[in-house]
Design an enzyme around this catalytic site. Structure first.
Site, mmCIF file in Angstrom:
data_model
loop_
_atom_site.group_PDB
_atom_site.id
_atom_site.type_symbol
_atom_site.label_atom_id
_atom_site.label_comp_id
_atom_site.label_asym_id
_atom_site.label_seq_id
_atom_site.Cartn_x
_atom_site.Cartn_y
_atom_site.Cartn_z
ATOM 1 N N PHE A 25 0.860 -1.197 0.141
ATOM 2 C CA PHE A 25 -0.107 0.137 0.096
ATOM 3 C C PHE A 25 0.702 1.284 -0.125
ATOM 4 O O PHE A 25 1.926 1.390 0.863
ATOM 5 C CB PHE A 25 -1.098 -0.137 1.214
ATOM 6 C CG PHE A 25 -1.767 1.202 1.357
ATOM 7 C CD1 PHE A 25 -2.803 1.413 0.401
ATOM 8 C CD2 PHE A 25 -1.670 1.950 2.408
ATOM 9 C CE1 PHE A 25 -3.952 2.524 0.437
ATOM 10 C CE2 PHE A 25 -2.706 2.984 2.704
ATOM 11 C CZ PHE A 25 -3.472 3.306 1.527
ATOM 12 N N SER A 93 3.668 -6.944 2.749
ATOM 13 C CA SER A 93 2.757 -6.054 3.302
ATOM 14 C C SER A 93 1.258 -6.163 2.895
ATOM 15 O O SER A 93 0.918 -7.312 2.741
ATOM 16 C CB SER A 93 3.313 -4.520 3.434
ATOM 17 O OG SER A 93 2.380 -3.720 4.249
ATOM 18 N N MET A 94 0.502 -5.235 2.263
ATOM 19 C CA MET A 94 -0.850 -5.316 1.708
ATOM 20 C C MET A 94 -0.612 -6.320 0.348
ATOM 21 O O MET A 94 -1.586 -6.668 0.132
ATOM 22 C CB MET A 94 -1.329 -4.035 1.046
ATOM 23 C CG MET A 94 -2.586 -4.051 0.488
ATOM 24 S SD MET A 94 -3.037 -2.472 -0.347
ATOM 25 C CE MET A 94 -2.143 -2.607 -1.728
ATOM 26 N N ASP A 194 9.690 -4.662 12.850
ATOM 27 C CA ASP A 194 8.771 -4.001 11.750
ATOM 28 C C ASP A 194 8.074 -2.858 12.643
ATOM 29 O O ASP A 194 7.285 -3.069 13.456
ATOM 30 C CB ASP A 194 7.686 -4.939 11.361
ATOM 31 C CG ASP A 194 6.874 -4.627 10.097
ATOM 32 O OD1 ASP A 194 6.595 -3.347 10.066
ATOM 33 O OD2 ASP A 194 6.677 -5.414 9.129
ATOM 34 N N HIS A 224 10.244 -3.283 7.852
ATOM 35 C CA HIS A 224 9.049 -3.639 7.301
ATOM 36 C C HIS A 224 9.452 -3.780 5.639
ATOM 37 O O HIS A 224 9.063 -4.969 5.344
ATOM 38 C CB HIS A 224 8.169 -2.542 7.354
ATOM 39 C CG HIS A 224 6.896 -3.025 6.542
ATOM 40 N ND1 HIS A 224 6.059 -3.905 7.006
ATOM 41 C CD2 HIS A 224 6.140 -2.284 5.497
ATOM 42 C CE1 HIS A 224 5.112 -4.156 6.295
ATOM 43 N NE2 HIS A 224 5.059 -2.982 5.325
#
Length: 259
Positions: A25, A93-94, A194, A224
């Site tokens: 994202f 992530s997303m 993260d 992250h």
């Protein structure tokens, strides 16, 4: 709107094993480009699309939503399935959440799932008021470039459009209900340090999926965006080994046996 230099989508025509990589994202394919090139260099067919609203300007993200982002990766998966015998989905992530939904929805068409610091929830007190606040406040502080390695930056927006964040929150809630439909082998790699996605997200995902073949790897030296961080090589190698174990046509050097 022109795509930012470095944010371009990436595709490589390789052998009969394909990998779909999904970025995060507010990010772009730049965060996964080294991973994509690593897999391509070992003979795999690789697709790394640019999600709608990303890689241009944040105003473009404001008018998109999770349906747009998911539709893009769903389309790419169908293209890969049309030319590859085995297709794996992966994401950061997303992007990891998108990969998990692809697995939940496409069943046997997905051979395995690889996620790095997968996100599963919009956290913080502000998340609960997003449905209202987004109409009065356009953006919040950005989340890009959480990287331990000095001199490395992620190409992402410096502000988060709250309309898009609200849509992301809806998507995560939808995905949570679909996670039990994920039955494919799963490789989950996460960074204990993260600053964007807490450990609870990975724990929730591992507790909800129905996969029996599950491997968890800790990325001790990264934040992250681990795909650009100190553990990047480990991510590349672990994912290639995971694919090779599940797709016999991936040869010793990673090239398709028939390619």
């Amino acid at each position: 709107m022109p795509v930012l230099p470095g944010a371009e989508p990436y595709r490589h025509e390789g052998g009969e094993v394909g990998v779909l990589l999904c970025h995060g994202f507010t990010g772009s394919p730049q965060s996964l480009r080294p991973w994509a090139e690593y897999l391509a260099g070992r003979g795999l067919t690789v697709s790394l699309p640019l999600l709608p609203g990303h890689g241009t300007r944040r105003e473009d993200l404001r008018i998109t939503g999770w349906q747009d982002w998911y539709a893009e990766v769903d389309r790419e998966l169908r293209v890969l399935r049309g030319r590859c015998a085995h297709v794996f989905v992966a994401g950061l992530s997303m992007g990891g959440a998108l990969a998990l939904r692809l697995a939940a929805r496409h069943g046997d068409d997905v051979a395995g799932v690889i996620v790095v610091n997968p996100a599963g929830k919009v956290h913080g007190a502000a998340a609960r008021v997003l449905p209202v606040v987004r109409h009065f406040v356009r953006t919040s502080r950005g989340i890009a470039s959480d990287i331990a390695k000095e001199g490395v930056a992620e190409l992402g927006y410096d502000r988060v459009p709250l309309h898009a964040a609200h849509s992301l929150r809806i998507f995560f809630r939808l995905l949570d209900g679909e996670l039990p439909q994920v039955t494919q082998p799963l490789l989950l790699m996460r960074s204990p340090r993260d600053h964007v996605v807490p450990p609870a997200d990975s724990a929730r995902i591992l507790g909800r999926v129905s996969s029996v073949d599950v491997t968890e790897v800790l990325l001790e030296h990264s934040y992250h965006v681990a795909t650009l961080d100190h553990d990047a090589d480990r991510i590349f190698e672990e994912s290639h080994a995971f694919i090779g174990r599940l797709a016999p046509s991936v040869g010793k050097e990673g090239t398709s046996a028939g390619g």
